[in-house]
Structures are given as structure tokens and as C-alpha cells.
Design an enzyme around this catalytic site. Sequence first.
Site, mmCIF file in Angstrom:
data_model
loop_
_atom_site.group_PDB
_atom_site.id
_atom_site.type_symbol
_atom_site.label_atom_id
_atom_site.label_comp_id
_atom_site.label_asym_id
_atom_site.label_seq_id
_atom_site.Cartn_x
_atom_site.Cartn_y
_atom_site.Cartn_z
ATOM 1 N N CYS A 79 1.058 -1.327 0.157
ATOM 2 C CA CYS A 79 -0.252 0.005 0.524
ATOM 3 C C CYS A 79 0.439 1.418 0.296
ATOM 4 O O CYS A 79 1.317 1.862 -0.813
ATOM 5 C CB CYS A 79 -1.383 -0.126 1.402
ATOM 6 N N HIS A 170 -3.552 -5.115 2.172
ATOM 7 C CA HIS A 170 -3.208 -4.789 3.380
ATOM 8 C C HIS A 170 -3.179 -6.664 3.309
ATOM 9 O O HIS A 170 -4.069 -7.340 4.287
ATOM 10 C CB HIS A 170 -3.282 -4.230 4.856
ATOM 11 N N GLU A 172 -1.405 -8.399 6.114
ATOM 12 C CA GLU A 172 -0.968 -8.903 7.570
ATOM 13 C C GLU A 172 -2.716 -8.596 8.273
ATOM 14 O O GLU A 172 -2.470 -8.846 9.850
ATOM 15 C CB GLU A 172 -0.072 -7.669 7.784
HETATM 16 N N1 GLN Z 1 -3.339 5.907 0.849
HETATM 17 C C1 GLN Z 1 -1.695 6.253 1.638
HETATM 18 C C2 GLN Z 1 -1.119 6.836 1.048
HETATM 19 O O1 GLN Z 1 -0.802 7.226 0.380
HETATM 20 C C3 GLN Z 1 -1.881 4.324 1.709
HETATM 21 C C4 GLN Z 1 -2.916 3.751 2.339
HETATM 22 C C5 GLN Z 1 -2.601 2.504 3.371
HETATM 23 O O2 GLN Z 1 -1.255 2.210 3.515
HETATM 24 N N2 GLN Z 1 -2.388 1.175 3.820
HETATM 25 O O3 GLN Z 1 0.427 6.588 1.777
#
Ligand code: GLN
Length: 189
Positions: A79, A170, A172
Site C-alpha cells: 500500500c 494489506h 497482514e
Molecule cells: N493512502 C495511503 C498513502 O497514500 C496509503 C494507505 C495504506 O497504506 N493503507 O500513503
Amino acid sequence: MTDHIGVLALQGAYQKHVKCLDALGAESRLVTRSDELPACSALIIPGGESTTMSLLMQEYSLFEPLKAFAETRPVMAICAGMILMADEIDDARVRPLGIIPYRALRNVYGSQLNSFTADIELCFDEEAYRAHFIRAPRFDQLSDDATIVATKDKDAVMVSYGRHLALSFHPELSDDARIHEYWLQQIIN
Ligand code: GLN
């Protein structure tokens, strides 16, 4: 010891990765300084907030060491980590590490309130995987040199490039260990 999996612990959801790795019998260590990297055979860059993580990476002088690390060792990025792995980002506040050739689009799937779970398709297993998306980014301009490993409604949500893996969800947060397991299988040499 040089065979620990490092988990970058500057900010964000790093602790749960330690538990996932533990459950799979892989030793891990948290990493906040560049002199901790040589003891790691691979690294997880967790989810969190990419703008903050990018600033901290520079404050902790980790930007160049992380780039150098990824030249020889595998990185799994989740992410916010997926955003940092890109070679281009749609937000100038985040400095891309340039490890996998794609453009990351931040927050494409909506705000925190729009976080959701959805079934995704894995290329390495017939059974669907229930994935947690939290303010998830999207892959754009993905190079043909990368491989799409998982999709949601035909959109790439997990991509491999050599032994690197980048995910927009995610793993995890799920009880299903198949994603960490898959990466560990790929990186054992
Ligand atoms: N939207 C977040 C960002 O831009 C990332 C979100 C996440 O890691 N769950 O950093």
C-alpha cells in the site's frame, strides 16, 4: 545473522507483519536505521502514510540505502510501500524509490471511510483471497517487464518484478497467510 526478514518500522502497520512472519517460521527484525539493513536478506515496506514515510526515509537517511538494498535483495511493499516502490507517483510530496516500473496513483479507491474487503484472484492459487483495501493506491503505466500476480475485477492489485512484490491491499490484516507464504517461497534460494 544475515537471514532475517527486515520490516521497515518508520511508521504504519509494521507490527502485524512480524506476527505473520513468525507464524510462518521466518525470523524478522524491525528496521529504522540503514546500518540494520546488512543483517536482512529481504525487506517488507509496510502500509501507512506514504507522504510521512517518504519524509521519514529522508530524515533517517534511508532513501539511498533502501534503493541500494533493492538492487540485490527482495522487497515486499504494501500500500503506502507500493506507492514508494514506484518509479513515478501522482503526488510530488512522495519521492519514488524507483524499484518497480509503474506509476502509483494514491487514494484511488476513496477515503478511509471507503476502506473495504473484496475477493481478489491470485494467479498462483484457484481459491479466491479476501483482501483488505485501506485508502488503496492503483497501478498505472505498469511495465510489461512486471508480472501481475493478483487482480480485482481485472485490475492489477499485486505485481511481481524479479523477486520484488508490490501490493495495493494489506495481507497482514488477514488470517489467510497465502500472500506472505507465496513471497517467502519466491525468495528462498
Ligand atoms: N493512502 C495511503 C498513502 O497514500 C496509503 C494507505 C495504506 O497504506 N493503507 O500513503
